[in-house]
Design a protein around this motif. Structure first.
Motif, PDB file in Angstrom:
ATOM      1  N   VAL A 358       0.806  -1.131  -0.176  1.00 14.81           N
ATOM      2  CA  VAL A 358      -0.039  -0.059   0.198  1.00 14.81           C
ATOM      3  C   VAL A 358       0.933   1.327  -0.025  1.00 14.81           C
ATOM      4  O   VAL A 358       1.745   1.610   0.821  1.00 14.81           O
ATOM      5  CB  VAL A 358      -0.898  -0.008   1.142  1.00 14.81           C
ATOM      6  CG1 VAL A 358      -1.710   1.361   1.277  1.00 14.81           C
ATOM      7  CG2 VAL A 358      -1.749  -1.340   1.254  1.00 14.81           C
ATOM      8  N   PRO A 359       0.900   2.061  -0.984  1.00 14.50           N
ATOM      9  CA  PRO A 359       1.643   3.245  -1.200  1.00 14.50           C
ATOM     10  C   PRO A 359       1.073   4.438  -0.211  1.00 14.50           C
ATOM     11  O   PRO A 359      -0.177   4.271   0.298  1.00 14.50           O
ATOM     12  CB  PRO A 359       1.596   3.497  -2.621  1.00 14.50           C
ATOM     13  CG  PRO A 359       0.211   3.141  -3.086  1.00 14.50           C
ATOM     14  CD  PRO A 359      -0.219   2.094  -2.099  1.00 14.50           C
ATOM     15  N   ASN A 360       1.758   5.605  -0.174  1.00 16.59           N
ATOM     16  CA  ASN A 360       1.219   6.595   0.305  1.00 16.59           C
ATOM     17  C   ASN A 360       1.066   7.919  -0.855  1.00 16.59           C
ATOM     18  O   ASN A 360       1.539   7.712  -1.796  1.00 16.59           O
ATOM     19  CB  ASN A 360       2.327   7.314   1.456  1.00 16.59           C
ATOM     20  CG  ASN A 360       2.368   6.338   2.603  1.00 16.59           C
ATOM     21  OD1 ASN A 360       1.454   5.846   3.059  1.00 16.59           O
ATOM     22  ND2 ASN A 360       3.773   5.868   3.073  1.00 16.59           N
ATOM     23  N   ALA A 361       0.279   8.854  -0.284  1.00 19.93           N
ATOM     24  CA  ALA A 361       0.074   9.895  -1.208  1.00 19.93           C
ATOM     25  C   ALA A 361       1.319  10.478  -1.595  1.00 19.93           C
ATOM     26  O   ALA A 361       2.216  10.549  -0.483  1.00 19.93           O
ATOM     27  CB  ALA A 361      -0.811  10.918  -0.659  1.00 19.93           C
ATOM     28  N   GLY A 362       1.710  10.723  -2.796  1.00 20.78           N
ATOM     29  CA  GLY A 362       3.049  11.551  -3.108  1.00 20.78           C
ATOM     30  C   GLY A 362       3.800  10.402  -3.645  1.00 20.78           C
ATOM     31  O   GLY A 362       5.089  10.738  -4.268  1.00 20.78           O
TER      32      GLY A 362
END
Ligand SMILES: *Cc1c(COP(=O)(O)O)cnc(C)c1O
Length: 419
Positions: A358-362
């Protein structure tokens, strides 16, 4: 094989870090690898081991000038399906005598343009088209070199929207009617019958349909010759599939070449091939930034800044593109997520229930295998400017198609007097 690889947890295109390109050009953007493009072209060409064959790259897969020019320098011809593609191929330095013109709906203007440029072959797809071409060529005092594109009625075992060789398809002339139409063509002014052509579909991952289609057209060539036609070219189309990451690896060009050799043994024709996807598909990626991570009761959405207008394949064909991070985060949790774009359409989904870190915003994500039918299918839906395309060559890169500005997006708009 491609040249998009990780070095110390960071994804590179050849020797250039994708994060650096993103910083310079912004996201989203397409990125092409010259080394991959050239390699794929050479592997295909060398597998065929036939110096007289014409490899006419299918321009519709990716019509970016720098891509066309890279292939032109490798000796590629072009398979085109519109006047615009003829123009692009010529602009890239592809010789008119290496251009074949396919498509079910060639217009009068497109035929005139192609005739004025003396292209190598028209792949004619209907009796009506044959007659119009004859009329136009005669009035221009030209001779149109033609092949009839026959529909061999084989099931290509690929997605319905990219199947072209079954009898229900709009493409080609039914093979059972071909002999009569060839006899008709031989009588028409302005027409020189030189070949037979076939193209049964795209993203084929099984060689059997190719083998049946090729067998049928070779048989047709033999019958035509028996009837006195001088058939000198045999166009076997494109269609070889590529690995997208969700299926078994498709056959290699070498295996495809074996099928070709077996089918065409002793035919003595100049062979033409129209590969598109197999040349550019895995030579391109789409780089996008995560805008938001959003939770609903049942789903976790990764909202990215690329949309279905930039890459239509997932919504159009339910296509799978591998999604990988530009920077690997070993600590991120792996979960099932939906990767979606910002376009106001429920269908603007790149992947559902995809198991991802799961990635993060940005964070930057990459859709792999986006070189074919990616940029060339893009639109400005939702007034989204077309995104830039970057080409990498070793340690260098260049923007080869620039991002549209808002002004350029509105350039074609005009107001009538009453407003
Ligand atoms: C689309 C098309 C091709 C290229 O197909 P790929 O699957 O990209 O190889 C070749 N020939 C014709 C006539 C086409 O319409």
């Amino acid at each position: 094989m491609d040249h998009f690889t990780y070095k110390n947890g960071a994804l590179y295109a050849e020797d250039v870090a994708l994060a650096d390109i993103a910083k310079a050009v912004g996201t989203p953007f397409y990125c092409y690898s010259t080394a991959t493009l050239v390699r794929h072209f050479r592997v295909f060409k060398e597998a065929l081991a036939d110096n007289n064959a014409l490899i006419a790259y299918a321009v519709k897969a990716n019509d970016t000038l720098a891509v066309l020019k890279t292939l032109a320098q490798e000796g590629s011809g072009a398979d085109v399906v519109s006047g615009g593609e003829i123009h692009a191929a010529l602009a890239a330095g592809i010789a008119p005598r290496s251009i074949v013109f396919s498509g079910v709906g060639k217009t009068r203007a497109e035929m005139e343009y192609a005739l004025s440029q003396d292209i190598f072959q028209f792949n004619v797809e209907s009796e009506a088209e044959l007659h119009l071409l004859s009329t136009i060529a005669s009035s221009l005092k030209k001779t149109a070199p033609i092949a009839l594109r026959v529909n061999p009625d084989v099931i290509p075992q690929t997605h319905a929207k990219i199947s072209t060789g079954q009898k229900e398809s709009k493409f080609g002339v039914p093979i059972g009617e071909a002999l009569a139409l060839y006899a008709n063509a031989a009588q028409l002014p302005g027409i020189n019958v030189q070949g037979v052509s076939v193209h049964i579909g795209s993203q084929l991952t099984n060689l059997a349909p190719f083998a049946s289609a090729f067998g049928r057209v070779v048989e047709l060539v033999r019958e035509l010759r028996k009837n006195g036609s001088a058939i000198t070219t045999l166009d076997l189309g494109g269609g070889l599939g590529i690995p997208y990451g969700n299926t078994d690896a498709p056959p290699l060009p070498e295996a495809y070449a074996e099928i070709v050799k077996t089918a065409t043994k002793g035919v003595d024709c100049r062979l033409i091939f129209e590969p598109g996807r197999v040349i550019v598909g895995n030579a391109g990626i789409l780089v996008t930034e995560v805008i938001y991570v959003k939770h609903s009761e049942t789903r976790r959405f990764i909202i990215v800044d690329a949309g279905m207008n930039d890459l239509a394949r997932p919504t159009l064909y339910n296509a799978w593109h591998d999604i990988v991070p530009v920077k690997v985060d070993e600590n991120a949790k792996t979960e099932r997520v939906d990767v979606v774009g910002p376009v106001c359409e429920t269908g603007d989904i790149f992947a559902s229930d995809r198991l991802l870190r799961v990635p993060n915003a940005g964070d930057l994500l990459v859709f792999r295998s986006a070189g074919a039918y990616g940029a060339s299918m893009a639109s400005t839906y939702n007034a989204r400017p077309l995104i830039p395309e970057v080409m990498v060559n070793g340690g260098e890169y260049a923007v080869v198609r620039k991002r549209q500005t808002y002004e350029e997006l509105m350039q074609r708009d005009m107001l009538p007097d009453w407003l």
